[in-house]
Design a protein around this motif. Structure first.
Motif, PDB file in Angstrom:
ATOM      1  N   ILE A 108      89.684  55.023  56.690  1.00 30.81           N
ATOM      2  CA  ILE A 108      88.310  54.684  56.318  1.00 30.81           C
ATOM      3  C   ILE A 108      87.885  55.605  55.193  1.00 30.81           C
ATOM      4  O   ILE A 108      88.060  56.820  55.285  1.00 30.81           O
ATOM      5  CB  ILE A 108      87.348  54.822  57.519  1.00 30.81           C
ATOM      6  N   GLU A 109      87.352  54.999  54.142  1.00 30.74           N
ATOM      7  CA  GLU A 109      86.870  55.773  52.997  1.00 30.74           C
ATOM      8  C   GLU A 109      85.345  55.672  52.937  1.00 30.74           C
ATOM      9  O   GLU A 109      84.799  54.562  52.966  1.00 30.74           O
ATOM     10  CB  GLU A 109      87.447  55.211  51.699  1.00 30.74           C
ATOM     11  N   LYS A 110      84.685  56.797  52.828  1.00 28.61           N
ATOM     12  CA  LYS A 110      83.228  56.818  52.714  1.00 28.61           C
ATOM     13  C   LYS A 110      82.836  56.579  51.263  1.00 28.61           C
ATOM     14  O   LYS A 110      83.300  57.275  50.365  1.00 28.61           O
ATOM     15  CB  LYS A 110      82.689  58.163  53.195  1.00 28.61           C
ATOM     16  N   VAL A 111      81.982  55.579  51.045  1.00 29.23           N
ATOM     17  CA  VAL A 111      81.434  55.311  49.714  1.00 29.23           C
ATOM     18  C   VAL A 111      80.117  56.060  49.564  1.00 29.23           C
ATOM     19  O   VAL A 111      79.883  56.747  48.581  1.00 29.23           O
ATOM     20  CB  VAL A 111      81.231  53.787  49.492  1.00 29.23           C
ATOM     21  N   ASP A 112      79.240  55.925  50.558  1.00 33.11           N
ATOM     22  CA  ASP A 112      77.985  56.674  50.663  1.00 33.11           C
ATOM     23  C   ASP A 112      77.587  56.671  52.133  1.00 33.11           C
ATOM     24  O   ASP A 112      78.382  56.273  52.978  1.00 33.11           O
ATOM     25  CB  ASP A 112      76.893  56.107  49.737  1.00 33.11           C
ATOM     26  N   ASP A 113      76.365  57.100  52.455  1.00 32.16           N
ATOM     27  CA  ASP A 113      75.973  57.244  53.861  1.00 32.16           C
ATOM     28  C   ASP A 113      75.973  55.941  54.649  1.00 32.16           C
ATOM     29  O   ASP A 113      76.021  55.954  55.874  1.00 32.16           O
ATOM     30  CB  ASP A 113      74.602  57.904  53.972  1.00 32.16           C
ATOM     31  N   GLU A 114      75.912  54.795  53.974  1.00 35.25           N
ATOM     32  CA  GLU A 114      75.865  53.516  54.676  1.00 35.25           C
ATOM     33  C   GLU A 114      77.075  52.628  54.400  1.00 35.25           C
ATOM     34  O   GLU A 114      77.296  51.651  55.120  1.00 35.25           O
ATOM     35  CB  GLU A 114      74.614  52.732  54.285  1.00 35.25           C
ATOM     36  N   ASN A 115      77.838  52.913  53.378  1.00 30.05           N
ATOM     37  CA  ASN A 115      78.918  52.017  52.953  1.00 30.05           C
ATOM     38  C   ASN A 115      80.283  52.689  53.047  1.00 30.05           C
ATOM     39  O   ASN A 115      80.448  53.851  52.656  1.00 30.05           O
ATOM     40  CB  ASN A 115      78.661  51.532  51.521  1.00 30.05           C
ATOM     41  N   TYR A 116      81.241  51.887  53.545  1.00 31.34           N
ATOM     42  CA  TYR A 116      82.593  52.383  53.758  1.00 31.34           C
ATOM     43  C   TYR A 116      83.596  51.317  53.338  1.00 31.34           C
ATOM     44  O   TYR A 116      83.281  50.131  53.264  1.00 31.34           O
ATOM     45  CB  TYR A 116      82.819  52.717  55.242  1.00 31.34           C
ATOM     46  N   LYS A 117      84.817  51.736  53.091  1.00 35.44           N
ATOM     47  CA  LYS A 117      85.962  50.855  52.891  1.00 35.44           C
ATOM     48  C   LYS A 117      86.837  51.030  54.125  1.00 35.44           C
ATOM     49  O   LYS A 117      87.344  52.130  54.385  1.00 35.44           O
ATOM     50  CB  LYS A 117      86.754  51.227  51.635  1.00 35.44           C
ATOM     51  N   LEU A 118      86.995  49.961  54.887  1.00 40.95           N
ATOM     52  CA  LEU A 118      87.797  49.989  56.103  1.00 40.95           C
ATOM     53  C   LEU A 118      89.163  49.385  55.788  1.00 40.95           C
ATOM     54  O   LEU A 118      89.279  48.175  55.568  1.00 40.95           O
ATOM     55  CB  LEU A 118      87.103  49.199  57.223  1.00 40.95           C
ATOM     56  N   ASN A 119      90.170  50.227  55.715  1.00 41.38           N
ATOM     57  CA  ASN A 119      91.533  49.795  55.424  1.00 41.38           C
ATOM     58  C   ASN A 119      92.278  49.569  56.729  1.00 41.38           C
ATOM     59  O   ASN A 119      92.095  50.307  57.699  1.00 41.38           O
ATOM     60  CB  ASN A 119      92.271  50.854  54.597  1.00 41.38           C
ATOM     61  N   GLY A 120      93.116  48.536  56.730  1.00 41.06           N
ATOM     62  CA  GLY A 120      93.873  48.285  57.943  1.00 41.06           C
ATOM     63  C   GLY A 120      94.885  47.188  57.766  1.00 41.06           C
ATOM     64  O   GLY A 120      95.104  46.684  56.658  1.00 41.06           O
ATOM     65  N   LEU A 121      95.499  46.825  58.878  1.00 42.27           N
ATOM     66  CA  LEU A 121      96.515  45.787  58.905  1.00 42.27           C
ATOM     67  C   LEU A 121      95.967  44.578  59.649  1.00 42.27           C
ATOM     68  O   LEU A 121      95.589  44.685  60.820  1.00 42.27           O
ATOM     69  CB  LEU A 121      97.780  46.307  59.581  1.00 42.27           C
ATOM     70  N   LEU A 122      95.934  43.456  58.953  1.00 43.44           N
ATOM     71  CA  LEU A 122      95.460  42.198  59.527  1.00 43.44           C
ATOM     72  C   LEU A 122      96.672  41.337  59.838  1.00 43.44           C
ATOM     73  O   LEU A 122      97.511  41.107  58.961  1.00 43.44           O
ATOM     74  CB  LEU A 122      94.532  41.484  58.552  1.00 43.44           C
TER      75      LEU A 122
END
Length: 189
Positions: A108-122
């Motif tokens: 998980i990468e934090k963009v700012d206090d409310e936004n994130y990039k959730l990386n994973g395997l689908l």
């Protein structure tokens, strides 16, 4: 002096462990939705009505959290029974052979206090691919039962052909790109 240092270290360790919470999806306040282009002129919306998942971690360090999610493919609902039956067939999801789709986070990468990039395997059918969801953290509240509730919205677009959902490969009737939107509430135990 050694005793005081040991006590302080123990308190920090206990505090770190206590901050780790496993939040389970609140199915009454969550939805798994999608839309896909039809005939090149409009969209068909749908959802999956049966799913499960969790977020585990410390909300103060969301980048270290772990997310897992499963969706029962048989629960697809586009509000047209004949279309839903077709989507359950070998042309699309092959629900008898592949009863679930799954997602497991890899970071998980934090963009700012409310936004994130959730990386994973689908995983859909027999294919697993890396994906990234754009996630908006809605916040944390205390529910009526006194338990913490956290909310998220997650969005992504995938190419269904990448997952062997290959009916109409030229996309003359059914588009290739599937927009996914999840509205999620998770509750603490």
């Amino acid at each position: 002096m050694k005793k005081i240092t040991l006590i302080i270290a123990s308190l920090f360790l206990m505090g770190g462990l206590m901050a780790q919470t496993k939040y389970s999806v609140d199915k009454a306040h969550a939805s798994v939705n999608f839309k896909i282009k039809h005939m090149g002129i409009t969209f068909v919306n749908g959802s999956f009505t049966s799913f499960d998942g969790f977020v585990e971690g410390d909300l103060n360090q969301m980048e270290k959290a772990r997310v897992e999610f499963t969706v029962d493919t048989k629960s697809i609902d586009t509000r047209v029974e004949r279309r839903d039956d077709h989507l359950r067939s070998a042309d699309f999801f092959e629900v008898e052979k592949y009863p679930q789709m799954s997602f497991k986070s890899t970071g998980i990468e934090k963009v700012d206090d409310e936004n994130y990039k959730l990386n994973g395997l689908l995983t859909i059918k027999d294919v697993t691919k890396p994906v990234t969801f754009d996630v908006k953290y809605g916040g944390k509240v205390t529910g009526k039962d006194g338990k913490d509730v956290i909310g998220f919205t997650a969005k992504n677009t995938i190419n269904r052909l990448d997952y062997n959902v290959s009916y109409d490969p030229d996309a003359a009737t059914v588009g290739k790109d599937v927009a996914i939107v999840l509205y999620m509430e998770f509750k603490a135990p």
